[in-house]
Design a protein around this motif. Structure first.
Motif, PDB file in Angstrom:
ATOM      1  N   THR A  28     -34.222 -17.634  20.471  1.00 56.36           N
ATOM      2  CA  THR A  28     -34.650 -17.367  21.845  1.00 56.36           C
ATOM      3  C   THR A  28     -33.462 -16.974  22.714  1.00 56.36           C
ATOM      4  OG1 THR A  28     -36.332 -19.078  21.548  1.00 56.36           O
ATOM      5  CG2 THR A  28     -35.997 -18.274  23.779  1.00 56.36           C
ATOM      6  N   GLY A  29     -32.293 -17.540  22.423  1.00 63.40           N
ATOM      7  CA  GLY A  29     -31.092 -17.202  23.182  1.00 63.40           C
ATOM      8  C   GLY A  29     -30.704 -15.742  23.021  1.00 63.40           C
ATOM      9  N   PHE A  32     -33.138 -13.714  25.146  1.00 69.82           N
ATOM     10  CA  PHE A  32     -32.906 -13.936  26.569  1.00 69.82           C
ATOM     11  C   PHE A  32     -31.679 -13.171  27.040  1.00 69.82           C
ATOM     12  CE2 PHE A  32     -31.211 -16.458  30.178  1.00 69.82           C
ATOM     13  CZ  PHE A  32     -32.292 -16.294  31.040  1.00 69.82           C
ATOM     14  N   TYR A 180     -43.527 -23.224  26.171  1.00 64.80           N
ATOM     15  CA  TYR A 180     -42.639 -22.313  25.442  1.00 64.80           C
ATOM     16  C   TYR A 180     -43.432 -21.159  24.832  1.00 64.80           C
ATOM     17  CZ  TYR A 180     -39.624 -20.483  21.770  1.00 64.80           C
ATOM     18  OH  TYR A 180     -38.907 -19.638  20.964  1.00 64.80           O
ATOM     19  N   LYS A 215     -37.328 -16.991  31.713  1.00 67.09           N
ATOM     20  CA  LYS A 215     -36.656 -18.240  32.089  1.00 67.09           C
ATOM     21  C   LYS A 215     -37.401 -19.439  31.519  1.00 67.09           C
ATOM     22  CE  LYS A 215     -33.398 -20.461  34.208  1.00 67.09           C
ATOM     23  NZ  LYS A 215     -33.025 -20.180  35.595  1.00 67.09           N
ATOM     24  N   TRP A 218     -36.503 -19.748  27.764  1.00 66.99           N
ATOM     25  CA  TRP A 218     -35.112 -20.136  27.529  1.00 66.99           C
ATOM     26  C   TRP A 218     -34.865 -21.593  27.879  1.00 66.99           C
ATOM     27  CZ3 TRP A 218     -30.865 -19.770  25.065  1.00 66.99           C
ATOM     28  CH2 TRP A 218     -29.629 -20.136  25.612  1.00 66.99           C
ATOM     29  N   CYS A 221     -36.885 -24.088  25.483  1.00 63.48           N
ATOM     30  CA  CYS A 221     -36.340 -24.223  24.133  1.00 63.48           C
ATOM     31  C   CYS A 221     -35.056 -25.028  24.156  1.00 63.48           C
ATOM     32  CB  CYS A 221     -36.141 -22.853  23.492  1.00 63.48           C
ATOM     33  SG  CYS A 221     -34.556 -22.052  23.831  1.00 63.48           S
ATOM     34  N   GLN A 242     -25.999 -21.590  22.981  1.00 58.85           N
ATOM     35  CA  GLN A 242     -25.467 -20.595  23.910  1.00 58.85           C
ATOM     36  C   GLN A 242     -24.597 -19.571  23.199  1.00 58.85           C
ATOM     37  OE1 GLN A 242     -24.431 -22.496  27.917  1.00 58.85           O
ATOM     38  NE2 GLN A 242     -24.648 -24.251  26.579  1.00 58.85           N
ATOM     39  N   PHE A 245     -26.757 -16.794  22.637  1.00 60.03           N
ATOM     40  CA  PHE A 245     -26.830 -15.928  23.814  1.00 60.03           C
ATOM     41  C   PHE A 245     -25.709 -14.888  23.748  1.00 60.03           C
ATOM     42  CE2 PHE A 245     -25.588 -14.735  28.090  1.00 60.03           C
ATOM     43  CZ  PHE A 245     -26.801 -14.509  28.733  1.00 60.03           C
ATOM     44  N   SER A 273     -40.283 -11.254  20.985  1.00 59.37           N
ATOM     45  CA  SER A 273     -40.834 -12.480  21.563  1.00 59.37           C
ATOM     46  C   SER A 273     -42.197 -12.826  20.967  1.00 59.37           C
ATOM     47  CB  SER A 273     -40.951 -12.348  23.085  1.00 59.37           C
ATOM     48  OG  SER A 273     -39.672 -12.264  23.672  1.00 59.37           O
TER      49      SER A 273
END
Length: 551
Positions: A28-29, A32, A180, A215, A218, A221, A242, A245, A273
């Motif tokens: 998911t990072g 995002f 989520y 948002k 992110w 999760c 992170q 990310f 997604s």
């Protein structure tokens, strides 16, 4: 009656089950990050652009000009005298000023002495030469409409802000995993609509909605992965998620380079997604959340399945888990500021989020991508963030949370202040010091996620993290305005503001309680005890030292 943390230790604090869930949610990072910085490629500037008047349109057709030939022959920026330059791009030559009976040649400016054709503001009929199509050429976001490109990123941050409030609240009330999954579905649907938006209004509306759902996915999760692992593993999962990310930032330029249109880029960053909906069958609800909602039996079922996957055994003694005595209620902002410790944590964390966003985005835009190869420069800018995560992993368990958190902010602040007063004649030193500031604020940005989730009780965690991080979105909205408006007064003034903000933040975070090795608080009372217990420990150490000296 055993507590949840005791049961989790028996079931395995970071076994195969948690590692699988963690790695799945880390993806998911990546998506995002695509959404967060995607505007760099969705809205990159064309190589060159100009507008046509009626006579220029006729000539382009009769003379069979290529776009580049038309630009070379008619662009005011190329042909105007020095005193009139700077009016190109947003103005056109009024070729209609010639006598209607005059036949213009394929060198239209030859009819005007010294290229003195009058200039008029452009009013449409834009022409673009670009390697990849972007929203700039799609919606004519140039000249008087250039501010609308800034609006696209501002509206996304507004969506993040709205998502922090609404979906953060919903996740604490209705469950982590259901919000989520709804958020991931929302990101995919709104992203597809954005890609095929028939006009700018539809584009803006659904980009806002994509920010809301992005948002929600992110933040939710992030909370899930910190709630299913033990306290010793929270530092790892909080930082590594992170790093994904950052991985998204590194991957994005490659995706954009091989995708010829902005619609393709938008689909590439949105469609993944939908794959996250498959997590319905592999990612469970947070057992911590279930306990706070007095659903201990469901939490036990998840823990037993977790123990089985981890090769552990949860004995029949764990037939019931302690349910928090704190009455379950719908969270509100007042819950975050009602008691002294919660109030202090909330206000400091809100300022830390705001500072991280303003300084981080400000330094990115200042150092950012200026000239050169857009794709390579963006890739390198992502690599700069990786050492920050590694430094955190090396220090956060040895030194605790507060000291690295404070030090990273102070390093960023001092670097900004030093850069502002370094002479222009040594650009390599200015770049090196500013990069050090970027590294410091990146570390601060990553630590605030971890600290925020550790300082709120389970009943308020998702809402608290979402609300505080909303100040990050607010900072993201004003950062470009702060940078460019202050730079118009004095080029280095933004760096001084960034330096002051980061330095003050570094001092304030030292007032937060240390959370190293401490179980996640379940209730507000647990949070209030954090500070007092550390003060008592400090007092006991002082008394021991005094008594030892007396002996």
């Amino acid at each position: 009656m055993p507590t949840f943390d005791q049961a989790l230790r028996k079931a395995g604090e970071f076994g195969r089950f948690q590692r699988r869930v963690f790695l799945l949610l880390c993806l998911t990072g990546v998506t995002f990050a695509f959404l967060f910085v995607g505007v760099v490629f969705l809205g990159s500037q064309p190589d060159y652009y100009w507008c046509r008047g009626p006579r220029a349109t006729e000539l382009a057709e009769s003379c069979a000009w290529s776009p580049k030939e038309e630009w070379n022959l008619t662009a005011p920026e190329l042909h105007a005298p020095a005193e009139r330059r700077g009016q190109g791009h947003c103005h056109r030559y009024l070729l209609e000023a010639t006598n209607a009976s005059t036949e213009l040649s394929c060198d239209p400016l030859a009819a005007f002495p010294n290229h003195s054709a009058p200039l008029v503001p452009c009013s449409g009929n834009w022409r673009y030469v670009e390697t990849h199509s972007t929203i700039v050429s799609q919606f004519d976001l140039v000249c008087v409409n250039a501010w609308m490109l800034d609006l696209t990123q501002a509206i996304l941050n507004l969506g993040f802000l709205a998502g922090a409030f609404t979906l953060g609240y919903a996740a604490d009330r209705y469950g982590r995993i259901v919000i989520y999954l709804i958020s991931c579905f929302g990101v995919g649907v709104t992203g597809v609509v954005v890609a095929f938006a028939p006009n700018f209004s539809v584009f803006i509306i659904f980009r806002f909605l994509q920010g809301v759902f992005g948002k929600g996915a992110w933040m939710t999760c992030f909370v899930i992965v910190t709630e299913i692992v033990g306290s010793k593993q929270r530092r790892i999962v909080g930082i590594v998620i992170q790093m994904f990310f950052t991985l998204g930032i590194i991957l994005l330029p490659g995706i954009a380079y091989f995708t010829p249109s902005w619609q393709g880029i938008q689909l590439a960053i949105s469609l993944p997604s939908f794959l996250f909906l498959l997590y319905y069958w592999v990612v469970p609800e947070s057992p911590r959340w279930l306990i706070t909602r007095k659903q201990g039996e469901k939490a036990l079922q998840i823990l037993r399945h977790m123990a089985k996957c981890n090769g552990k055994y949860l004995s029949p003694n764990y037939s019931e888990i302690t349910v928090t005595d704190e009455e379950v209620s719908n969270p509100s902002f007042l819950d975050l500021v009602r008691t002294p410790q919660m109030r202090k944590c909330t206000l400091i964390l809100m300022f830390a989020w705001f500072t991280s966003a303003v300084v981080y985005q400000g330094l990115v835009m200042r150092l950012g991508i200026v000239g050169g190869n857009l794709y390579i420069d963006f890739f390198i800018s992502g690599l700069v963030e990786l050492p920050g995560a590694l430094l955190i992993l090396l220090t956060i368990e040895r030194l605790g949370r507060r000291l690295p958190f404070a030090a990273s902010n102070i390093v960023a602040g001092v670097a900004c202040l030093v850069t502002a007063f370094l002479p222009e004649g040594i650009p390599w030193l200015r770049t090196a010091v500013a990069t050090l500031g970027r590294l410091g604020i990146t570390m601060a940005f990553e630590i605030v996620y971890l600290v925020n989730s550790e300082l709120y009780p389970t009943t308020l965690r998702n809402f608290g993290v979402s609300l505080c991080s909303g100040l990050c979105d607010f900072g993201g909205i004003i950062a470009p305005f702060l940078l460019f408006r202050l730079a118009a007064v004095w080029l280095e003034l933004p760096l001084i503001i960034f330096g002051i903000l980061a330095s003050v933040c570094g001092g304030l975070v030292m007032l937060l309680p240390e959370t190293k090795g401490i179980a996640l608080p379940e209730t507000v009372d647990d949070v209030e005890k954090l500070g007092s217990s550390q003060l008592h420990q400090c007092g006991r150490r002082k008394k021991t030292q005094v008594s030892s000296s007396n002996v």
